[in-house]
Write a protein that holds these residues in place. Sequence first.
Motif, PDB file in Angstrom:
ATOM      1  N   TYR A  92       0.852  -1.191   0.000  1.00  0.00           N
ATOM      2  CA  TYR A  92       0.000   0.000   0.000  1.00  0.00           C
ATOM      3  C   TYR A  92       0.887   1.239   0.000  1.00  0.00           C
ATOM      4  CZ  TYR A  92      -3.815  -3.126   1.239  1.00  0.00           C
ATOM      5  OH  TYR A  92      -4.737  -4.135   1.244  1.00  0.00           O
ATOM      6  N   ARG A  93       0.538   2.218  -0.857  1.00  0.00           N
ATOM      7  CA  ARG A  93       1.310   3.450  -0.962  1.00  0.00           C
ATOM      8  C   ARG A  93       0.859   4.514   0.024  1.00  0.00           C
ATOM      9  NH1 ARG A  93       1.808   5.657  -6.700  1.00  0.00           N
ATOM     10  NH2 ARG A  93       3.106   7.086  -5.517  1.00  0.00           N
ATOM     11  N   VAL A 140       5.820  -0.974  -8.081  1.00  0.00           N
ATOM     12  CA  VAL A 140       4.656  -1.801  -7.724  1.00  0.00           C
ATOM     13  C   VAL A 140       3.420  -0.914  -7.655  1.00  0.00           C
ATOM     14  CG1 VAL A 140       3.699  -3.352  -5.985  1.00  0.00           C
ATOM     15  CG2 VAL A 140       6.148  -3.337  -6.387  1.00  0.00           C
ATOM     16  N   ASP A 141       2.301  -1.418  -8.156  1.00  0.00           N
ATOM     17  CA  ASP A 141       1.038  -0.691  -8.078  1.00  0.00           C
ATOM     18  C   ASP A 141       0.460  -0.787  -6.676  1.00  0.00           C
ATOM     19  OD1 ASP A 141       1.077  -0.018 -10.800  1.00  0.00           O
ATOM     20  OD2 ASP A 141       0.090  -1.911 -11.356  1.00  0.00           O
ATOM     21  N   ASP A 142      -0.315   0.234  -6.296  1.00  0.00           N
ATOM     22  CA  ASP A 142      -0.963   0.254  -4.990  1.00  0.00           C
ATOM     23  C   ASP A 142      -1.917  -0.931  -4.850  1.00  0.00           C
ATOM     24  OD1 ASP A 142      -1.427   1.411  -2.467  1.00  0.00           O
ATOM     25  OD2 ASP A 142      -3.240   2.384  -3.201  1.00  0.00           O
ATOM     26  N   SER A 143      -1.986  -1.510  -3.676  1.00  0.00           N
ATOM     27  CA  SER A 143      -2.857  -2.645  -3.337  1.00  0.00           C
ATOM     28  C   SER A 143      -2.499  -3.915  -4.092  1.00  0.00           C
ATOM     29  CB  SER A 143      -4.331  -2.300  -3.585  1.00  0.00           C
ATOM     30  OG  SER A 143      -4.704  -1.168  -2.856  1.00  0.00           O
ATOM     31  N   SER A 144      -1.234  -4.046  -4.501  1.00  0.00           N
ATOM     32  CA  SER A 144      -0.779  -5.242  -5.216  1.00  0.00           C
ATOM     33  C   SER A 144      -0.081  -6.196  -4.260  1.00  0.00           C
ATOM     34  CB  SER A 144       0.218  -4.871  -6.310  1.00  0.00           C
ATOM     35  OG  SER A 144      -0.381  -4.051  -7.260  1.00  0.00           O
ATOM     36  N   PRO A 145      -0.197  -7.507  -4.508  1.00  0.00           N
ATOM     37  CA  PRO A 145       0.562  -8.460  -3.695  1.00  0.00           C
ATOM     38  C   PRO A 145       2.044  -8.383  -4.063  1.00  0.00           C
ATOM     39  CG  PRO A 145      -0.704  -9.606  -5.381  1.00  0.00           C
ATOM     40  CD  PRO A 145      -1.067  -8.169  -5.475  1.00  0.00           C
ATOM     41  N   VAL A 146       2.910  -8.507  -3.046  1.00  0.00           N
ATOM     42  CA  VAL A 146       4.354  -8.510  -3.274  1.00  0.00           C
ATOM     43  C   VAL A 146       4.966  -9.740  -2.625  1.00  0.00           C
ATOM     44  CG1 VAL A 146       4.621  -6.011  -3.524  1.00  0.00           C
ATOM     45  CG2 VAL A 146       4.780  -7.016  -1.262  1.00  0.00           C
ATOM     46  N   GLN A 147       6.078 -10.174  -3.183  1.00  0.00           N
ATOM     47  CA  GLN A 147       6.819 -11.313  -2.664  1.00  0.00           C
ATOM     48  C   GLN A 147       8.034 -10.820  -1.893  1.00  0.00           C
ATOM     49  OE1 GLN A 147       5.929 -14.571  -2.942  1.00  0.00           O
ATOM     50  NE2 GLN A 147       4.055 -13.831  -3.904  1.00  0.00           N
TER      51      GLN A 147
END
Length: 158
Positions: A92-93, A140-147
Motif C-alpha cells: 500500500y502506498r 509496484v502498483d498500490d494494493s498489489s501483492p508482493v513477494q
Amino acid sequence: MDIKEIQNLIKFVAKSGASEVKLEMDDIKITIRTGSEDRGDSTTYVQQIPMNQPVAQVLPVAAPAAAVAEAEPSDEDSKYITIKSPIIGTFYRKPSPDKPMFVEVGSSIGEGDVLCVIEAMKLFNEIESEISGKIVKILVDDSSPVQFDQPLFLVDPS
C-alpha cells in the motif's frame, strides 16, 4: 524451495503469533502449526507434489532480511539503488484510503522515512528507507501483492 527458506519461514511464522499457516505452491505444500496447547514446539509438514510438467518459476518464500540492495546492472538503472520488500504481503502506498501517498516519483527521502506499508497476516508493517536520496521509480502498483525480495522502489542516492 530449499531447507534454509523453509527454516526462515518457520521462524517468521513463530514470531508472527499465528497458530497455523498453510502454503501451497505448484509442487510443494507446507503446513506450519505453532503454539498448540498439547506441546510447546512447532510442527511443519512438507509434501512434494508430483508434477506432470516442469515448473517455470518458483517464487522464494522467506523471513524478512535486508530491505535495501544494489540494483541489478542495466544501462540506465545501474546508478540507482533498489529498495526491496522485506516480507510477503499486500503493498500500500498510503497509510489509509483517505490519506495522501507516503512518497511519489521525485520525492526526496531520508533514512527512517516511511515509504509504504505492507500488510501481512492482518498486520500493517511500515517499510522505512535505509538510505537518503530521491525516488526515481515506483515499481509496484498500490494494493498489489508482493513477494519477499521483490523490488519496490528505485532511488537515486546522489
